[in-house]
Write a protein that holds these residues in place. Structure first.
Motif, PDB file in Angstrom:
ATOM      1  N   ARG A 134       2.597   5.885  -2.695  1.00  0.00           N
ATOM      2  CA  ARG A 134       1.417   5.067  -2.425  1.00  0.00           C
ATOM      3  C   ARG A 134       1.055   4.232  -3.648  1.00  0.00           C
ATOM      4  O   ARG A 134       1.332   4.628  -4.783  1.00  0.00           O
ATOM      5  N   THR A 165      -1.546   3.163  -6.317  1.00  0.00           N
ATOM      6  CA  THR A 165      -2.576   4.004  -6.941  1.00  0.00           C
ATOM      7  C   THR A 165      -3.955   3.735  -6.367  1.00  0.00           C
ATOM      8  O   THR A 165      -4.732   4.665  -6.114  1.00  0.00           O
ATOM      9  N   ASP A 209      -3.719   7.374   5.274  1.00  0.00           N
ATOM     10  CA  ASP A 209      -3.480   8.819   5.381  1.00  0.00           C
ATOM     11  C   ASP A 209      -2.697   9.148   6.651  1.00  0.00           C
ATOM     12  O   ASP A 209      -1.758   9.955   6.632  1.00  0.00           O
ATOM     13  N   SER A 255      -6.153   3.521  -0.382  1.00  0.00           N
ATOM     14  CA  SER A 255      -6.772   4.694   0.249  1.00  0.00           C
ATOM     15  C   SER A 255      -7.237   4.310   1.651  1.00  0.00           C
ATOM     16  O   SER A 255      -7.128   3.154   2.063  1.00  0.00           O
ATOM     17  N   ASP A 266       0.820  -1.212   0.000  1.00  0.00           N
ATOM     18  CA  ASP A 266       0.000   0.000   0.000  1.00  0.00           C
ATOM     19  C   ASP A 266       0.855   1.263   0.000  1.00  0.00           C
ATOM     20  O   ASP A 266       0.455   2.296  -0.543  1.00  0.00           O
ATOM     21  N   GLU A 281      -8.304   6.076   5.889  1.00  0.00           N
ATOM     22  CA  GLU A 281      -7.817   6.945   6.948  1.00  0.00           C
ATOM     23  C   GLU A 281      -6.513   6.430   7.567  1.00  0.00           C
ATOM     24  O   GLU A 281      -5.637   7.219   7.934  1.00  0.00           O
TER      25      GLU A 281
END
Length: 284
Positions: free
Chosen positions: A258, A260, A268, A263, A143, A265
């Motif tokens: 990252r 592509t 992030d 995703s 990831d 939280e």
């Protein structure tokens, strides 16, 4: 009786665990002067010197050694309490690739701190040269990855810029070698390709005497005086010297990238933690 301040304890831990006021300041995101001031404040509180100069860095004194386990217990307890009280709810799985070189220790600490703050996020961490990380990100096997590249991609977060140069141990007389012994990575990667291209362009006779898939292994061979190699400028400048006739320098970028499709939280939060730790200049 004076009280121990938890922020001062965190500053103390950063300096003690990195062995340097400068590195400790970078770790906590503060200036060197602000970090030094906090250490002096803590030393005034406890009435003892906590650090002594040691070469280019610092080491803990006897009083500092006694304070270390206390500081770790206090800060961990406070972090655990904050996680429980805030209930941030971060969950999920993250697969991360880290470089196998001098940055590994810094990044491992960042990941460990993240795991402590977010215990419900399942982490799978890979530590390797990084030659396969780009493909692993494309395939979705990772990831997030931190690795060195000759040129950053548009979506990369540049954590640090380095310069690659040919280095050898100061104990070696490279000029006396009719054929230069070299150490290389044993996997096909851009760093190995640049090194071989340099040797050919300089018309330098060479023989490969040491190969490793580990950056730590290549560096150790050079520091031991076995061979010369293309290293980044973070190499120990006191123990190593440039190789005559091989004076080309090459830019190298430590980037965070990252996948592509990745995703969430948790991703992030991890990205922000890594970027914040490498952000320069530190603020006071």
């Amino acid at each position: 009786m004076p009280h121990l301040d938890s922020d001062l304890l965190r500053t103390f831990l950063a300096v003690a665990e990195t062995g340097s006021v400068t590195a400790g300041a970078n770790r906590i995101g503060r200036s060197q002067s602000a970090t030094s001031l906090r250490i002096r404040q803590l030393e005034t509180t406890v009435g003892r010197a906590l650090f002594a100069r040691h070469g280019r860095g610092v080491r803990t004194t006897a009083a500092g050694e006694r304070l270390l386990p206390v500081a770790r217990r206090v800060t961990r307890a406070l972090d655990a309490a904050m996680v429980e009280l805030r209930g941030d709810g971060l969950r999920g799985e993250l697969r991360i690739g880290l470089p196998d070189d001098q940055d590994r220790t810094v990044l491992t600490r960042i990941v460990a701190a993240f795991a402590t703050r977010h215990p419900d996020v399942q982490l799978e961490v890979h530590c390797a040269l990084g030659a396969g990380y780009e493909a692993a990100l494309r395939s979705g096997a990772l990831d997030l990855a931190v690795f060195a590249v000759p040129e950053p991609a548009p979506r990369d977060v540049v954590l640090r810029r380095d310069a690659l140069m040919w280095m050898a141990s100061t104990d070696r007389d490279n000029a006396a070698d009719a054929i230069l012994p070299v150490a290389l990575f044993d996997r096909d990667c851009w760093w190995r390709q640049v090194a071989l291209a340099d040797l050919e362009a300089a018309g330098c006779p060479y023989r490969v005497v040491f190969t490793s898939e580990s950056a730590v292994g290549v560096r150790a061979a050079v520091e031991a005086g076995i061979a010369a190699s293309l290293l980044d400028r973070n190499a120990d400048a006191d123990a190593l010297a440039p190789v005559p006739g091989l004076d080309r320098r090459h830019p190298s970028f430590l980037v965070m990238r990252r996948a592509t499709a990745a995703s969430g939280e948790a991703l992030d939060a991890m990205s922000m933690a890594i970027e914040r730790a490498f952000r320069t200049p530190p603020h006071s």
